[in-house]
Design an enzyme around this catalytic site. Structure first.
Site, PDB file in Angstrom:
ATOM      1  N   THR A 126      36.149  36.207  36.723  1.00 47.86           N
ATOM      2  CA  THR A 126      36.545  35.551  37.965  1.00 47.86           C
ATOM      3  C   THR A 126      35.370  35.153  38.853  1.00 47.86           C
ATOM      4  OG1 THR A 126      37.562  36.011  40.126  1.00 47.86           O
ATOM      5  CG2 THR A 126      36.915  37.917  38.843  1.00 47.86           C
ATOM      6  N   GLU A 128      35.282  35.684  41.855  1.00 50.05           N
ATOM      7  CA  GLU A 128      35.087  36.781  42.810  1.00 50.05           C
ATOM      8  C   GLU A 128      33.832  37.594  42.474  1.00 50.05           C
ATOM      9  OE1 GLU A 128      36.674  38.416  45.671  1.00 50.05           O
ATOM     10  OE2 GLU A 128      37.234  36.316  45.902  1.00 50.05           O
ATOM     11  N   TYR A 151      37.874  44.861  43.608  1.00 48.86           N
ATOM     12  CA  TYR A 151      38.367  43.967  42.549  1.00 48.86           C
ATOM     13  C   TYR A 151      37.188  43.271  41.853  1.00 48.86           C
ATOM     14  CZ  TYR A 151      40.307  39.695  40.467  1.00 48.86           C
ATOM     15  OH  TYR A 151      40.614  38.666  39.606  1.00 48.86           O
ATOM     16  N   LYS A 155      35.643  43.729  37.986  1.00 44.67           N
ATOM     17  CA  LYS A 155      35.574  42.575  37.079  1.00 44.67           C
ATOM     18  C   LYS A 155      34.145  42.348  36.566  1.00 44.67           C
ATOM     19  CE  LYS A 155      39.803  40.650  36.841  1.00 44.67           C
ATOM     20  NZ  LYS A 155      40.475  40.156  35.631  1.00 44.67           N
TER      21      LYS A 155
END
Ligand code: NAP
Ligand code: G4F
Length: 324
Positions: A126, A128, A151, A155
């Site tokens: 991602t 992010e 999060y 990841k």
């Protein structure tokens, strides 16, 4: 022999779009789902494919369930889309987020390594992970990671584990570093669906306003249906690699709000939006904008749905849903 694919996260947003694409390409699709007292098949039903998936019960945090299913099916391809995917919840549920989004990926990779090393593996990485990194005004495969949430941190672990299994054991493992992608199947907590659902309710007289957090944040929003094609292309490449996937154009949350209201004929949107600090994050990611040249040049991927079409598609779908 037909190719087989195991898709985790089959009941989420991307799982159904990907499953539909794979079925159209002649794959037999297995879907990993958790044990529910009442499974929620809504997104698969929306695409009319709920009867075309072989469901298997399991959980990314339960290594033995993953070993068993990889050993039994020995799928041609595994697409790991399962995750605690809501950034906002990851501060309060950091341990769960880490167990699913980081350790779950290690368990799945181990299952493949030991029981089906010919299986290709796709990891749902991602944007992010880039978080605060924005030196050039965009992010690509060379941009450093600076995640801003539990999060994003989990990841990053999964990203590097995926790379490491490729480098250490020669497995076909690939990371799709996908920027935000949305659709009528998007979960209601995410800002785009929250806005389109709210706008539809206001238009129909079912709600008076929408409560939102930071309207300044900028995201590179595309259509989920286009992004699952990128996942598929990465798995068909000759060599496994990691790719950034996005439209290259970003918009603020405010622009999304403005366009969604405009689509239903409301121009004075400020009357209907309440800023609520509860929806602001402890650490924000201010600007995500993809540079997907590698994906476009090497694998020929192109996004087809433009931002304004996406907003209209989502508002129209919510109006239809609520009218029913
Ligand atoms: P989503 O709608 O939230 O779907 C995630 C799915 O994962 C859900 O079906 C969920 O099951 C399942 N899941 C959660 N915990 C699990 C566990 N312990 N074991 C098995 N399954 C579990 O997410 P999405 O938008 O489709 O995104 C798919 C993947 O891409 C995610 O990994 C996400 O982090 C990543 N990603 C998404 C975007 C985006 O913009 N959408 C961008 C980059 C990366 P339930 O149905 O039971 O909740
Ligand atoms: O829609 P969001 O919750 O998505 P976010 O945090 O960008 O994460 C999504 O995209 C990631 C890829 O970049 C995925 F990895 C992840 O799984 C997920 O799919 O929030 C978007 C922006 C944020 O800046 C947030 O602060 O919208 C801002 N925002 C403003 N008001 C809000 C709200 N977000 C939510 N969810 N709710 C609000 O009321």
């Amino acid at each position: 022999m037909a190719k087989t694919a195991l898709v985790t996260g089959i009941l989420g947003q991307d799982g159904p779009y990907l499953a539909k694409l794979l079925i159209e390409k002649g794959y037999k699709v297995y879907g990993l789902m958790r044990r529910y007292s009442q499974p929620h098949m809504g997104n698969l039903k929306f695409l009319g494919i709920e009867n075309q998936i072989d469901f298997i019960e399991g959980d990314l945090t339960d290594e033995s369930s993953l070993i068993q299913l990889v050993k039994t099916i020995r799928p041609t391809e595994v697409y790991n889309l399962a995750a605690q995917s809501f950034v906002g919840s990851s501060w309060d549920q950091a341990k769960l987020t880490t167990e699913v989004n980081a350790l779950g990926v290690l368990y799945l990779l181990n299952s493949i390594k030991f029981f089906s090393p010919i299986t290709k593996f796709y990891q749902a990485s991602t944007s992010e992970m880039f978080g605060l990194s924005n030196d050039k005004g965009y992010q690509d495969e060379n941009t450093n990671f600076h995640p801003r949430s539990p999060y994003g941190i989990a990841k990053v672990y999964a990203y590097w584990m995926t790379v490491n299994f490729r480098e250490s054991y020669g497995l076909f493992t690939t990371n799709g570093i996908l920027f935000n992608h949305e659709s009528p199947l998007r979960g209601i907590q995410f800002v785009t669906r929250k806005i389109t659902d709210g706008v539809a309710r206001i238009k129909l007289g079912l709600a008076e306003n929408i409560s939102l957090g930071n309207l300044e944040a900028k995201r590179d929003w595309g259509f989920a249906g286009d992004y699952v094609e990128a996942m598929y292309l990465m798995m068909q490449a000759k060599e496994p690699d990691d790719y950034v996937v996005g439209t290259g154009i970003c918009h603020s949350v405010m622009e999304f709000v403005e366009l969604a209201f405009k689509h239903v004929g409301i121009n004075d949107w400020k009357k209907y939006v309440v800023i609520d600090p509860r929806f602001k994050r402890p650490a924000e990611v201010p600007h995500l904008q993809a540079k997907s040249d590698k994906m476009m040049k090497k694998l020929g991927w192109r996004p087809k749905v433009a931002f304004d079409e996406l907003v209209k598609m989502m508002v129209d779908a919510d109006l239809k849903r609520l009218n029913k």
